[in-house]
Every structure is written in C-alpha cells, then in structure tokens.
Design an enzyme around this catalytic site. Sequence first.
Site, short mmCIF file in Angstrom:
data_model
loop_
_atom_site.label_atom_id
_atom_site.label_comp_id
_atom_site.label_asym_id
_atom_site.label_seq_id
_atom_site.Cartn_x
_atom_site.Cartn_y
_atom_site.Cartn_z
N HIS A 48 0.60 2.67 -6.76
CA HIS A 48 -0.04 1.55 -6.06
C HIS A 48 -0.51 0.45 -7.03
O HIS A 48 -0.11 -0.72 -6.87
CB HIS A 48 -1.21 2.06 -5.21
N HIS A 72 -7.57 -1.70 -11.29
CA HIS A 72 -8.51 -2.13 -10.25
C HIS A 72 -9.12 -0.98 -9.44
O HIS A 72 -10.17 -1.17 -8.81
CB HIS A 72 -7.85 -3.15 -9.32
N GLU A 76 -13.52 3.02 -8.91
CA GLU A 76 -13.79 3.48 -7.55
C GLU A 76 -13.26 4.89 -7.29
O GLU A 76 -13.93 5.69 -6.63
CB GLU A 76 -13.17 2.50 -6.55
N ASP A 77 -12.07 5.22 -7.83
CA ASP A 77 -11.40 6.45 -7.44
C ASP A 77 -11.26 7.49 -8.54
O ASP A 77 -10.66 8.55 -8.32
CB ASP A 77 -10.00 6.12 -6.89
N ASP A 139 -3.42 -6.45 -3.81
CA ASP A 139 -3.80 -5.09 -3.44
C ASP A 139 -3.67 -4.89 -1.93
O ASP A 139 -3.10 -3.91 -1.45
CB ASP A 139 -5.24 -4.85 -3.90
N ASP A 259 11.50 -24.61 18.85
CA ASP A 259 11.48 -24.83 17.40
C ASP A 259 11.23 -23.51 16.67
O ASP A 259 10.22 -23.32 16.00
CB ASP A 259 10.45 -25.89 17.02
#
Length: 740
Positions: A48, A72, A76-77, A139, A259
């Site tokens: 990812h 990034h 957090e993870d 992301d 259109d």
Amino acid sequence: MMRQYELVERVLKYDPNADEALLNRAYVYAMKAHGNQKRASGAPYFSHPLEVAAILTDLKLDDATIATALLHDVIEDTDATRSEIDQMFGPEIGGLVDGLTKIKRLDLVSKKAEQAESFRKLLIAISSDIRVLLVKLADRLHNMRTLEHMKPESRRRNSEETRDIYAPLAGMMGMQALREELEDHAFRWLHPEAYEALTERLADMRERNRGLVEEIRQAIARKCADSGIKAETYGREKKPYSIWSKMEHKQISLEQLSDIYAFRVIVGSIEDCYRALGIVHTTWGTVPGRFKDYISAPKRNNYQSIHTTVYGPRHQRVELQIRTHEMQHIAEYGVAAHSLYKDKQQGLVNGHDAEPDDESDDSPYGRLRTMIGSLLEAANPEEFLEHTKLELFHDQVFCFTPKGRLIALPRGATPLDFAYAVHTDIGNEAVAAYINGRHVPIDTHLRNGDEVVIETSKGHVRPAAWEAFAVTGRARSAIRRAAREAERRRFIELGRQLVQSTLAGIDVDYSEEKVRAAAPKVGFKTADDLLAAVGRDDVKLPDVLGAILPHGQTLDDGYKPTRRFGRAREQDGWFNIDKVTSLKFRTSEIDSMTAVSIGGPSQELPVAFEPGGAVPGDRIVGVMAPGEGIRVFQIHSPRLKEYEEEHWIDVTWDVDPERPQRFPARISVTAVNAPGSLAEIAKVIGETGGNIDNIKMARHAADFTVMNIELEVFDLVHLNHIIAGLRAKPSVARVERLFE
C-alpha cells in the site's frame, strides 16, 4: 510489487538531483516496520505505501514527499515513534508523517466525532505543508482502488468521506483527474445499481457510436490546421459519476443527455485559444448558455480554459475545452504543478519559511489555509465536520465587490456569505445588502456576475435566525462564534446584576475586585467565568455571596427578601395602575440596586417573555431558568404556578422614554364573520401605532370568528388604547387580553 530500484529510477527520471540514499532508507525502513502485516486483500501491507509513492511519482513530487508516502502508516500501524522518524529522516519528514497519523485513543462519544478529530488534525498539518494533503489524496486513491476487500459498512463510510471531503479537496487544489477517479470509486460503492446500469449503457452507446469521437476530433483538428493554428486535439467520454450527477441535477435520462463526449484543443498561446474559439463558432452552431471563459476569470483552483458547446458533425452536441499547454499541465496536476509548491520546496531546502501570507495569498493553497483557519473555530467535532462539507462540496458562483474584486462562493450562497468572504468584520457588522443597486433580503441567492454591496453597523445585534441564511462553513462558524460570545456577555451581565442586587439588600457594596477574589474559592478562574455561571444558574447565589462576604458575615445578616415585582417609579409594592403614564417606567436608584432591570427584547440580558407577553405597566415576576436566564411573567399568567417560589427573583422595568421599544402582548378578538372585519381590526391596530406579529383563527363559526392576535406595543397604556379602539367598532363583539 514495485522493487526498490524501480521506485528510485522513477524519481530520478524527473528529478536527477533527488536524494537516493533517503529513498532507499525509507523503502527499507517501511518494509521492515510493516513486516508480515497483511491488507484485507491478503497482499503484504507494504504494497500500500509503495503504491501511494508510485502515484506521487506520476505527479513528479520531491524526494521528501515520496519518502513520506513510504512511511505514512508506520507511526499509526507499527511500533515506530515520531522521535525515531525524526532521528532517522529528520524533523521535516517526521512532521509530515505525524500529520498523516490518525487520532488514537480519544475519549469521544461517536465514530463521527473520532473521524472529525482525525480530520481536524490532518487539516492543521495541511495548513503548514501542502505535501501532507498530496500524500493523503494519494493514500485515499489507492484505498478506494482496493475498496472491494473491505466490509460493506467500511466501504460506505469511506466512500461518503471520499465524496464529501477528499474529492472536493482534490478539486479545490486543481487536481481534476484525481478528483474524477475518487468520485467514480465512491459512486461505484454508494450507488452500485446505478453505477452498473450506467456503465453498461455507456458501453452499448460506445459500440453504437464507434468512430464518432475520432471523426469529431479529426474535424476539429482539420479546421484548426486550415487556419494555421498548431493544435493538439483529444476526445474522451465523460466519467460515469459526472454523467450521473448531471442526470440527477437536470432530472433527465441518458438519452436526453447529449454532451456525453468532451474534446480538448491544446494550443501554444492565449491568443491561439481565442482564434480557435472563433473558428469553432463560425464553423458550427453554438448551444445557447454553454459558453464560459475561465481564462479571463480563472477558477479558485487556478484552472483556466475556454468552455463552449456546439452542434458538431452529425449534429452531435460537442463540448470543447480550449487551453494552452501550460493550462493543461495545471488542469492535470493542480497545485502539484503550481509554482507555490515549488517555492515551498525551495524554502524548505534552504531552511527558510516559504509559507504564504494568509491574507494576501490568492493561490488555491492560500485559500485552503484561510478556509482551514475558519473551520478550526467550530465549537465541537461534529460542527467542524459539517462546516468542512459545506465549504468543500458545492459548485460556484462568481460575484464582485463595488471595486471589482472577484469573490467566488458556493452555489446557493447569500449576501451574508459574501460579506464574510470579504472580511469577518464585514460579516459580523452586516445589516443590509444591495445586489446590482437593488435592496434585497439578506437571504437572497447570489447569481454569477452580481455586484454586491454590504451595509454595516458597528452596533448591530445579529438575529440568531441569520445562521440559517448562511451556506459557507466560514460564515456559519463566525455567526455561531459571535452568538456564543454574545450569549456569554448576556449571562455575565445578568450574573453581575443578581450579585449586585443581593449585596445591596444587605448594604454591602459591589466591586469587581471582590468577585475576582471570590472566583477561585468557588472553583472558577476569572470573575467573568463566575458571573456567567451565576447568570446561567449553574452555581447557587448563596455560595457565591459566602465567598464574597467578609469572614464571619452571612447572607442572613440584615437581609430581608423583597417581593416588589415590577415597581413603578418611587413606589413600593404592586403597580398603582391609575398613576401609570406612557413610557414613564424608569427605575429609581434604590430599585436599580435591589432588583434586576428589565428592558426590551433586544436588551443585553438573557431575558425571554413567556407566552402572553408582558408590557411596561404590568406587574411582572422574574423566574430563573437554569441555562436560559430570566423568564418574565405577567403576574396573572397561569403558568406561574408551575414554578416554585424560590426560583423567583426581583425584577423591575427599565424603559427609556427617549428610546421606546415594543413589547409582546396577546389579545383575543371576537368579531362578526363578515367581509372587511379583519381589515377593520388591522386598521385600528395600525393607526394606533401597534404592530401585528401573528394572527391565528382560534374558532370559526357562521356568524362570529375568534382571533388570537399577537401584538407588539410600547406599554400598558398603549395596549389599553388599542383594546378600547377595537371595542368601539360595531363589528367587534368582545376583546380580552390573553396571558398564556
């Protein structure tokens, strides 16, 4: 999965001076940090951030941004920390990564509040460095590309967030291709049946019209070439979400939407843009109302182009966008291609602050920073998220100030939104609006090309209902903030009067110093905090007085409560109605010391008149309502029995004869049911200076009608004069005052 050397080569291809060591170090660190983590699809989690980095290389972003994309999610993870990132990659990248990290372990009451707090943190980071937004958009794009592996609830939540926030943010930054892809992914999961049906029908139409796009493209190219204009022409089918939105907005079917195909004509100069436009318009008939010149008046995201629609080959409606190569580059990459982004990089490299000034910077990023500043003033997370969606998710109208300054606003905006867009002070002081020289209501919807003049007044007290007239988050946030500040000022003044009057009852002088010294004793930081709490009835007045009085003195010492409600000048006890004269209700010095003064509905105290109203000359009672202030009752109001006597407070009228105000009252009129009766009643009220606020037919019979009329009058004498005038009319059988 892209290999390490492949990523580095992609960056070096457009930036030969990129820091290879930084990219290699970030690649290895992120891969090790994520280790054996898996995504919902079963793929390695590291795939990812690698795909996010790849998306950003297509935008040709700098090495620090690519490294941030790789890193990034590590804070957090994984077990990585901000200090560790700072140490290995420097505080610049550490700050970018931290700005992309969601809020954790918040004591919030809802998932929506958690979402709002995380987004608030993201916007704060974006306001400091635009690269945070670019990484976040990439992301989100990769997450939307792989959304099929998520649970249905997560798919819907992410799709709504993408549609309402991230896609408009991409559009605001001029990144149209990214915005369109985000919108299409969100459309696919929010409206799966509509998405499937539309894509199938587009495929059928594509098969039936095979060769049509190329035929039109060649015809346009040939006309330009014949006139000596070197042009590149492209034809494409519009995106499903764009088509569906237009169908929904216009309430038409796909067959009626002519259109569906759009064509771009890319030329070498602005002069050639207008030459190409002339060729197109002289070759094919134009569709009325479908011409827009964004070259002379660019959009807020710096987008420039000429848009026109003509009846082209096979009498097919053809939408054309004519622009230069530079304009095309801006249209594709938005803020990533803008000089501001490059200046920001240079400022960071040289160690200088390259951030633009919020007040003067008119670039997309400058406007985003200004918008963020107003959004962050919301009172709570849910309000913040609401304002964000309001600010981002709108089409635009373009209006002008009298000096010719262009103001872009969301469609449906009002002069109130315009005033706040010019300056917060203008919005706060707005009292009236003029559009194209004509006085209009403040809630009038603006249209493209309107010239707007705002009339202001420094002493203006804004009606609370005006918030409903605002569309933009900036205006609504400012109105709510002003309302909160005004409400606090009213409660402070009420608290001050309550403390003053009670101290006067025991012959103790009031002073701000005494209140300031007492505040910490009852748990408040400042005197204003304490007085506001007294006004809201959040703290008991005896507790406050106990903190104010000298040691050893109590409230009972010499205190005798009064019940001199609504006293007339120089009188104790109840009103002597026979001595009342119009607009003479000024409080005596003693009264003002021992009772709370009641002025008109617009006074600076939190005062509300109960149903039935009360007017100067009435005997009145004040009732403290926690969190609301004072409710004023006429002494005959049947609702008074609902309140225990300890909630009653001394109140007295304070009406200035030089500045008359109107007060609410209700009457019941029984009139003959005949043509002209209502007009006769209204005439009497109008001729005597009264104002009708509302009329309700309480009972209707064949011969008589009972009307409950809500009036605004100056005082009791004025009200009695109106009642006497009505009773004198032959068509009126009975008039009586209502107290509920």
